[in-house]
Design a protein around this motif. Structure first.
Motif, PDB file in Angstrom:
ATOM      1  N   SER A 216       0.827  -1.200   0.000  1.00  0.00           N
ATOM      2  CA  SER A 216       0.000   0.000   0.000  1.00  0.00           C
ATOM      3  C   SER A 216       0.866   1.256   0.000  1.00  0.00           C
ATOM      4  O   SER A 216       0.569   2.227  -0.718  1.00  0.00           O
ATOM      5  N   ALA A 217       1.937   1.238   0.795  1.00  0.00           N
ATOM      6  CA  ALA A 217       2.834   2.394   0.832  1.00  0.00           C
ATOM      7  C   ALA A 217       3.463   2.636  -0.524  1.00  0.00           C
ATOM      8  O   ALA A 217       3.589   3.781  -0.977  1.00  0.00           O
ATOM      9  N   ARG A 218       3.860   1.574  -1.209  1.00  0.00           N
ATOM     10  CA  ARG A 218       4.441   1.730  -2.544  1.00  0.00           C
ATOM     11  C   ARG A 218       3.408   2.296  -3.516  1.00  0.00           C
ATOM     12  O   ARG A 218       3.718   3.173  -4.327  1.00  0.00           O
ATOM     13  N   ALA A 219       2.183   1.792  -3.449  1.00  0.00           N
ATOM     14  CA  ALA A 219       1.148   2.257  -4.371  1.00  0.00           C
ATOM     15  C   ALA A 219       0.869   3.742  -4.213  1.00  0.00           C
ATOM     16  O   ALA A 219       0.576   4.442  -5.185  1.00  0.00           O
ATOM     17  N   HIS A 220       0.966   4.247  -2.972  1.00  0.00           N
ATOM     18  CA  HIS A 220       0.656   5.650  -2.713  1.00  0.00           C
ATOM     19  C   HIS A 220       1.878   6.554  -2.755  1.00  0.00           C
ATOM     20  O   HIS A 220       1.743   7.778  -2.693  1.00  0.00           O
ATOM     21  N   SER A 221       3.061   5.963  -2.872  1.00  0.00           N
ATOM     22  CA  SER A 221       4.282   6.758  -2.771  1.00  0.00           C
ATOM     23  C   SER A 221       4.436   7.761  -3.906  1.00  0.00           C
ATOM     24  O   SER A 221       5.072   8.807  -3.744  1.00  0.00           O
TER      25      SER A 221
ATOM     26  N   LEU B 230      15.013   6.787 -12.145  1.00  0.00           N
ATOM     27  CA  LEU B 230      15.258   5.674 -11.225  1.00  0.00           C
ATOM     28  C   LEU B 230      14.701   5.981  -9.841  1.00  0.00           C
ATOM     29  O   LEU B 230      14.013   5.152  -9.221  1.00  0.00           O
ATOM     30  N   GLY B 231      14.960   7.184  -9.362  1.00  0.00           N
ATOM     31  CA  GLY B 231      14.514   7.556  -8.024  1.00  0.00           C
ATOM     32  C   GLY B 231      13.025   7.739  -7.884  1.00  0.00           C
ATOM     33  O   GLY B 231      12.515   7.832  -6.760  1.00  0.00           O
ATOM     34  N   SER B 232      12.291   7.786  -9.009  1.00  0.00           N
ATOM     35  CA  SER B 232      10.834   7.917  -8.946  1.00  0.00           C
ATOM     36  C   SER B 232      10.131   6.575  -8.796  1.00  0.00           C
ATOM     37  O   SER B 232       8.904   6.526  -8.706  1.00  0.00           O
ATOM     38  N   HIS B 233      10.894   5.473  -8.781  1.00  0.00           N
ATOM     39  CA  HIS B 233      10.284   4.158  -8.579  1.00  0.00           C
ATOM     40  C   HIS B 233       9.959   3.960  -7.099  1.00  0.00           C
ATOM     41  O   HIS B 233      10.656   4.451  -6.211  1.00  0.00           O
ATOM     42  N   SER B 234       8.904   3.214  -6.859  1.00  0.00           N
ATOM     43  CA  SER B 234       8.373   3.124  -5.500  1.00  0.00           C
ATOM     44  C   SER B 234       9.358   2.529  -4.509  1.00  0.00           C
ATOM     45  O   SER B 234       9.350   2.903  -3.332  1.00  0.00           O
ATOM     46  N   ILE B 235      10.225   1.625  -4.948  1.00  0.00           N
ATOM     47  CA  ILE B 235      11.142   1.035  -3.971  1.00  0.00           C
ATOM     48  C   ILE B 235      12.129   2.073  -3.446  1.00  0.00           C
ATOM     49  O   ILE B 235      12.631   1.934  -2.325  1.00  0.00           O
ATOM     50  N   PHE B 236      12.399   3.114  -4.226  1.00  0.00           N
ATOM     51  CA  PHE B 236      13.236   4.207  -3.734  1.00  0.00           C
ATOM     52  C   PHE B 236      12.424   5.161  -2.869  1.00  0.00           C
ATOM     53  O   PHE B 236      12.904   5.644  -1.839  1.00  0.00           O
TER      54      PHE B 236
ATOM     55  N   GLY C 203      13.037   6.041   2.184  1.00  0.00           N
ATOM     56  CA  GLY C 203      13.612   7.231   2.785  1.00  0.00           C
ATOM     57  C   GLY C 203      14.539   7.974   1.852  1.00  0.00           C
ATOM     58  O   GLY C 203      15.326   7.385   1.115  1.00  0.00           O
ATOM     59  N   ALA C 204      14.442   9.310   1.917  1.00  0.00           N
ATOM     60  CA  ALA C 204      15.211  10.164   1.022  1.00  0.00           C
ATOM     61  C   ALA C 204      16.710  10.004   1.228  1.00  0.00           C
ATOM     62  O   ALA C 204      17.481  10.008   0.261  1.00  0.00           O
ATOM     63  N   ASP C 205      17.151   9.880   2.477  1.00  0.00           N
ATOM     64  CA  ASP C 205      18.589   9.792   2.734  1.00  0.00           C
ATOM     65  C   ASP C 205      19.187   8.526   2.139  1.00  0.00           C
ATOM     66  O   ASP C 205      20.256   8.559   1.521  1.00  0.00           O
ATOM     67  N   ARG C 206      18.495   7.413   2.324  1.00  0.00           N
ATOM     68  CA  ARG C 206      19.007   6.147   1.806  1.00  0.00           C
ATOM     69  C   ARG C 206      19.035   6.166   0.277  1.00  0.00           C
ATOM     70  O   ARG C 206      19.990   5.699  -0.348  1.00  0.00           O
ATOM     71  N   SER C 207      17.993   6.714  -0.335  1.00  0.00           N
ATOM     72  CA  SER C 207      17.955   6.798  -1.790  1.00  0.00           C
ATOM     73  C   SER C 207      19.020   7.756  -2.314  1.00  0.00           C
ATOM     74  O   SER C 207      19.685   7.479  -3.318  1.00  0.00           O
TER      75      SER C 207
END
Length: 268
Positions: free
Chosen positions: A8-13, A220-226, A230-234
């Motif tokens: 759900s978090a990925r779908a809404h990210s 790349l950074g617009s994909h849900s797994i990124f 969290g912004a710092d990790r990405s």
């Protein structure tokens, strides 16, 4: 349909990154729409099209330019706002594929670009067939990175190393766990059929685009797994990835290569 909090978090990210998504995600090649028309046996020009999970309107705008009378359906606040900003002349209604806010037999095509995997097929298939006219076509497609291209495979491995096997296993468009969407879709067609099971046609269209390194990284950074980790990790990964890419592409231009997987089925 997966219903975990992570799914759900990925779908809404995407709603928090709608402008980034619109500016940097790849489009689709004209031959894709030629292929859809050939399978459906009718042109998009003049057709009534419902584009579901329309997002920021990348595919919707292309359908509109082909001459289709298209209405977009989008559930997300951020994505819908970006759609309306970029495409004020194209109608958009809020909703999702599991309960379409559309009347019966109103569309010649129902399309899902990069969006079917967020639906529950047990609900979304009957809904698609409900709104399609007799002989209408349901078309689903995804841009998938061509992992037979060495630099793309190497990048996927770096993502796996940074985020771990569990995360890469959920990334539907890349990695060793990626499979064709056809078997699951065919099974869903069989499970939801009330009569003869509709036939599904699968095609793969390869294409590429050349973009600056920073556009590629923003894509790349617009994909849900990124987006969900969290912004710092990405940011840490993307900064290191920029160095890798500039060593591979010293002129600063990346050639992204995609295989568009297309599935089309028609109403009886």
């Amino acid at each position: 349909m997966p219903t975990s909090p992570y799914h759900s978090a990925r779908a809404h990210s995407f709603n928090t990154a709608a402008a980034q998504y619109a500016a940097n995600r790849p489009s689709y090649p004209p031959v894709l729409f030629d292929t859809i028309e050939a399978i459906a046996g009718r042109p998009l020009a003049g057709a009534r099209v419902a584009d579901i999970g329309a997002g920021t309107g990348i595919a919707t705008a292309l359908l509109h330019r082909r001459g289709a009378h298209v209405v977009a359906v989008e559930p997300g606040d951020g994505m819908a706002a970006e759609f309306r900003r970029a495409h004020p002349a194209i109608p958009l209604v809020r909703g999702n594929g599991n309960a379409l806010p559309l009347t019966d037999s109103c569309a010649d095509f129902v399309t899902y670009a990069q969006a079917w995997h967020w639906t529950d097929p047990a609900r979304a298939l009957p809904e698609a067939f409900r709104v399609l006219r007799p002989g209408g076509a349901l078309a689903l497609w995804w841009n998938l990175e061509a992992e037979d291209i060495p630099w793309i495979a190497e990048q996927t491995e770096r993502v796996r190393h940074h985020y771990g096997d569990d995360v890469i296993a959920t990334w539907g468009s890349r990695g060793p766990h990626r499979t064709s969407a056809l078997p699951a879709f065919a099974a869903a067609l069989e499970a939801t059929a009330t009569g003869a099971v509709p036939h599904c046609v699968r095609e793969v269209v390869r294409w590429s685009r050349r973009v600056p390194v920073d556009t590629h990284l923003a894509n790349l950074g617009s994909h849900s797994i990124f987006l969900v980790h969290g912004a710092d990790r990405s940011a840490a990964f993307l900064a290191e990835e920029r160095d890798h890419l500039l060593r591979r592409f010293p002129d600063g231009t990346v050639e992204e290569v995609y295989d568009v997987e297309l599935l089309v089925t028609k109403t009886p």
